[in-house]
Design a protein around this motif. Structure first.
Motif, PDB file in Angstrom:
ATOM      1  N   VAL A 145      34.198  10.180 -28.723  1.00 10.79           N
ATOM      2  CA  VAL A 145      34.833  11.124 -27.803  1.00 10.79           C
ATOM      3  C   VAL A 145      36.122  11.695 -28.379  1.00 10.79           C
ATOM      4  CG1 VAL A 145      33.842  10.050 -25.754  1.00 10.79           C
ATOM      5  CG2 VAL A 145      36.045   9.253 -26.611  1.00 10.79           C
ATOM      6  N   SER A 178      40.992  14.026 -26.627  1.00 11.83           N
ATOM      7  CA  SER A 178      39.938  13.658 -25.687  1.00 11.83           C
ATOM      8  C   SER A 178      40.189  14.352 -24.360  1.00 11.83           C
ATOM      9  CB  SER A 178      39.894  12.140 -25.483  1.00 11.83           C
ATOM     10  OG  SER A 178      38.962  11.802 -24.473  1.00 11.83           O
ATOM     11  N   ASP A 179      39.123  14.875 -23.769  1.00 10.87           N
ATOM     12  CA  ASP A 179      39.204  15.462 -22.433  1.00 10.87           C
ATOM     13  C   ASP A 179      38.943  14.426 -21.352  1.00 10.87           C
ATOM     14  OD1 ASP A 179      39.752  18.062 -23.319  1.00 10.87           O
ATOM     15  OD2 ASP A 179      37.628  18.467 -23.678  1.00 10.87           O
ATOM     16  N   LEU A 180      38.595  13.220 -21.761  1.00  6.44           N
ATOM     17  CA  LEU A 180      38.304  12.145 -20.818  1.00  6.44           C
ATOM     18  C   LEU A 180      39.389  11.087 -20.904  1.00  6.44           C
ATOM     19  CD1 LEU A 180      34.472  11.720 -21.517  1.00  6.44           C
ATOM     20  CD2 LEU A 180      35.561  13.080 -19.721  1.00  6.44           C
ATOM     21  N   GLY A 188      29.158  12.990  -7.614  1.00  5.00           N
ATOM     22  CA  GLY A 188      29.383  13.730  -8.847  1.00  5.00           C
ATOM     23  C   GLY A 188      30.235  12.950  -9.823  1.00  5.00           C
ATOM     24  N   ALA A 189      30.241  13.414 -11.059  1.00  3.80           N
ATOM     25  CA  ALA A 189      31.017  12.782 -12.119  1.00  3.80           C
ATOM     26  C   ALA A 189      31.466  13.860 -13.092  1.00  3.80           C
ATOM     27  CB  ALA A 189      30.184  11.712 -12.833  1.00  3.80           C
ATOM     28  N   GLY A 190      32.329  13.457 -14.021  1.00  2.00           N
ATOM     29  CA  GLY A 190      32.802  14.401 -15.013  1.00  2.00           C
ATOM     30  C   GLY A 190      34.217  14.859 -14.735  1.00  2.00           C
ATOM     31  N   PRO A 191      34.799  15.607 -15.665  1.00  2.00           N
ATOM     32  CA  PRO A 191      36.202  16.021 -15.531  1.00  2.00           C
ATOM     33  C   PRO A 191      36.481  16.873 -14.296  1.00  2.00           C
ATOM     34  CG  PRO A 191      35.415  16.336 -17.783  1.00  2.00           C
ATOM     35  CD  PRO A 191      34.222  16.015 -16.954  1.00  2.00           C
ATOM     36  N   ASP A 192      35.470  17.588 -13.780  1.00  2.00           N
ATOM     37  CA  ASP A 192      35.677  18.479 -12.639  1.00  2.00           C
ATOM     38  C   ASP A 192      35.235  17.857 -11.320  1.00  2.00           C
ATOM     39  OD1 ASP A 192      36.646  20.462 -14.361  1.00  2.00           O
ATOM     40  OD2 ASP A 192      34.625  21.225 -14.747  1.00  2.00           O
ATOM     41  N   SER A 193      34.981  16.580 -11.303  1.00  2.61           N
ATOM     42  CA  SER A 193      34.513  15.925 -10.081  1.00  2.61           C
ATOM     43  C   SER A 193      35.663  15.674  -9.119  1.00  2.61           C
ATOM     44  CB  SER A 193      33.824  14.605 -10.423  1.00  2.61           C
ATOM     45  OG  SER A 193      34.755  13.689 -10.991  1.00  2.61           O
ATOM     46  N   GLU A 211      37.890  12.616 -10.167  1.00  2.00           N
ATOM     47  CA  GLU A 211      38.849  12.899 -11.233  1.00  2.00           C
ATOM     48  C   GLU A 211      39.998  13.752 -10.712  1.00  2.00           C
ATOM     49  OE1 GLU A 211      39.024  11.579 -14.192  1.00  2.00           O
ATOM     50  OE2 GLU A 211      37.252  10.374 -13.745  1.00  2.00           O
ATOM     51  N   THR A 223      30.165  19.593  -3.068  1.00  2.00           N
ATOM     52  CA  THR A 223      28.800  19.826  -3.554  1.00  2.00           C
ATOM     53  C   THR A 223      28.209  21.105  -2.988  1.00  2.00           C
ATOM     54  OG1 THR A 223      27.956  18.407  -1.766  1.00  2.00           O
ATOM     55  CG2 THR A 223      28.327  17.384  -3.921  1.00  2.00           C
TER      56      THR A 223
END
Length: 451
Positions: A120, A146-148, A268-273, A276, A401
Motif C-alpha cells: 500500500v 498511503s491513502d489508507l 460500506g468500506a473504503g476511504p469514502d465510507s 472513515e 447508500t
C-alpha cells in the motif's frame, strides 16, 4: 522518538546460513556455467580431448570459487534509517533516508539495497551501490505514501552481494525495522463557541462552556528578578521569607470525543465510507479542542478511553501533545467493534466525568454516531444528562447508500434530550457542519431545525 531522528536499521548484516544456502544463491548464469562445464567434461572424457576437459573444469570451478568467496565474505556494514516524519496524515508523503557505512578495512564490491515496504506504500525501493571504500558512506532516499490510515512496517533492509562475474547473488538482511503511522486526514475547524443547557438548573438557562476557570493566587518563594509589586506580605510574615504572588494555571474544561465504531452501525468500506468520515472528523475534533485549551479524551463505544491515565483526560503542556499523538495513533488503527450497543460508552461517560459528577457539569461531549435504533437512541439521550454541552453528528447508512433517510426521528429525540444533533450527508465538509453546530439552537427548540 522525535521526528527525523535516525532509526537503527541494524548492525552487521545477518549471515544467510551455511554453504548450502550460498550454493542456492547461484544465478542463472552461474548454473549455466556449471551445466556447460559438466557437459564439456563428459564430452572430453568420451572423446578423449584433454584440452576440452580443462575448459570444462574451469567452467565448473569458477562458479564454485565465487560461491566460496561470497560465503566467506564478512562485510562489516552498518545502516541507519531516517523517517521524516514518522507520523503523516492519509495521502501525505514521508521521506525515508538510508545511510550505509562500510566499517571494515576492505572495500565492498557491488551492493544492491532493497527495503521492504507494504504494497500500500508503493513498490519496493531498490538501489545499486558501486564499490564502497573502507570507512566510506553512501546515502539514498525514497518516498512513501498511503491513502489508507494504519501502521506500516518499513524494513528490514536487505543487502544483496554479487561477484564480479554475476555468477552468485546472496541476500543478507538487517534485523531492525521502523514503523510509519498514517493517521486520519484532518481539517482545521472554525472557532465557534459550543453552548449547552446546564443540567440541574431550574430556569433551564443556556450556558456557554468556558475554556478556563478563574485564576487563583498562590504564593511562592521570591526569585531574583521577580517584580517587587508582586510580594505577598501576609505570606512573607507567615513563612519568614520573601514570598510573591503566583498565578496558577487556569483549570481546563473537559471534553469527551465519542466515536461509535460498531460494525452494524455502518455500511460500506473504503476511504469514502461513512466510518472513515467519522474517524477523520473525530481526529479533527480532537486536535481542535486541544488547541482551544480543553482537557480531552477519546472514547469509543467499547468503553475504551485514550489516554487511559489521569482519569482518562489529557493534561496540559507537554503531556497534552503526547496525549494528542496517542489519540491520533489510536485513530490510525481503529476498526469496527463487534458490539451491538452503547452501554459501555454510557457507563464510561457516567463514571469518567464529562459532566456534573466530576467537573461540575462543565464537560463537553462530542459524539459521532452511526445508525441508532430506538434503544441506542434512548441510551445516547441519557448521556446528555452527564454533560453541560453535547453535540452529535449522526451518519445514517441509508443516506450514505442513496436510500431515503431513516434518522429524522432519532435526531428529534436527541434534540429533545438537549443534544445539538445534526445529520451528516455523504461527503459533507466537516468544517461547515462544525460551524452549524456552533450556531444551532439547542434543546427542544431544534425539533424542526436542520438535520
Amino acid at each position: 522518538m522525535p521526528a527525523g531522528a535516525p532509526h537503527g536499521a541494524g548492525g552487521q548484516v545477518r549471515d544467510p546460513g551455511g554453504l548450502r544456502a550460498s550454493l542456492a544463491g547461484l544465478t542463472t548464469r552461474g548454473r549455466s556455467f556449471l551445466a556447460a562445464g559438466a557437459a564439456a567434461a563428459v564430452c572430453a572424457y568420451v572423446l578423449g580431448q584433454g584440452q576440452l576437459l580443462r575448459v570444462g573444469l574451469l567452467l565448473v570451478v569458477l562458479p564454485l570459487i565465487c560461491v566460496l568467496a561470497l560465503h566467506r565474505t564478512r562485510h562489516r556494514v552498518t545502516a541507519t534509517r531516517r523517517l521524516t516524519p514518522p507520523r503523516v496524515p492519509a495521502g501525505g508523503e514521508a521521506r525515508v533516508q538510508l545511510r550505509l557505512e562500510n566499517v571494515s578495512r576492505v572495500p565492498t564490491g557491488l551492493l544492491m539495497l532493497q527495503d521492504r515496504v507494504p504494497y500500500v506504500l508503493g513498490p519496493r525501493p531498490r538501489f545499486v551501490l558501486d564499490r564502497v571504500e573502507s570507512g566510506g558512506r553512501r546515502e539514498v532516499s525514497y518516498r512513501v505514501r498511503s491513502d489508507l490510515r494504519g501502521r506500516y512496517p518499513l524494513g528490514p533492509l536487505q543487502l544483496r552481494l554479487t561477484d564480479p562475474f554475476g555468477l552468485v547473488e546472496l541476500t543478507r538482511s538487517f534485523t531492525a525495522y521502523d514503523t510509519l503511522t498514517v493517521v486520519p486526514r484532518t481539517q482545521p475547524l472554525p472557532a465557534v463557541r459550543m453552548t449547552g443547557e446546564a443540567g440541574g438548573y431550574g430556569d433551564g438557562s443556556r450556558r456557554s462552556l468556558a475554556l478556563a476557570g478563574d485564576d487563583d493566587v498562590i504564593p511562592r518563594t521570591y526569585r531574583r528578578g521577580d517584580d517587587l509589586r508582586r510580594v505577598h506580605w501576609r505570606s512573607t510574615a507567615r513563612y519568614g521569607e520573601l514570598m510573591v504572588r503566583r498565578e496558577e494555571q487556569p483549570q481546563r474544561t473537559k471534553a469527551t470525543v465519542l466515536l461509535d465504531t460498531r460494525d452494524l452501525a455502518y455500511e460500506g468500506a473504503g476511504p469514502d465510507s461513512a466510518f472513515e468520515w467519522a474517524v477523520s472528523a473525530a481526529a479533527s475534533t480532537l486536535l481542535h479542542v486541544l488547541e482551544q485549551g480543553f482537557s480531552v479524551r477519546l472514547l469509543t463505544d467499547t468503553g475504551d478511553s485514550v489516554p487511559g491515565e489521569g482519569g482518562g483526560f489529557s493534561s496540559g503542556g507537554t503531556e497534552s501533545a503526547e496525549a494528542a499523538g496517542l489519540m491520533m495513533d489510536t485513530l490510525a488503527v481503529v476498526g469496527h467493534s463487534d458490539g451491538s450497543g452503547l452501554g459501555c460508552a454510557y457507563d464510561a461517560v457516567r463514571s469518567g466525568g464529562a459532566g456534573p459528577a466530576s467537573s461540575g457539569g462543565d464537560g463537553l461531549l462530542i459524539a459521532f454516531f452511526g445508525d441508532l435504533d430506538e434503544e441506542q437512541t434512548e441510551m445516547a439521550a441519557r448521556m446528555r444528562q452527564r454533560s453541560a454541552g453535547a453535540v452529535a453528528f449522526v451518519l445514517d447508512s441509508a443516506t450514505w447508500t442513496g436510500a431515503p433517510s431513516r434518522a429524522e426521528e432519532r435526531l428529534r429525540r436527541l434534540r429533545d434530550a438537549g443534544w445539538t444533533a445534526l445529520a451528516v450527508p455523504p461527503g459533507a465538509a466537516f468544517a461547515e457542519l462544525w460551524r452549524q453546530a456552533g450556531n444551532a439552537p439547542l434543546g427542544p427548540e431544534t425539533s424542526g431545525g436542520r438535520g
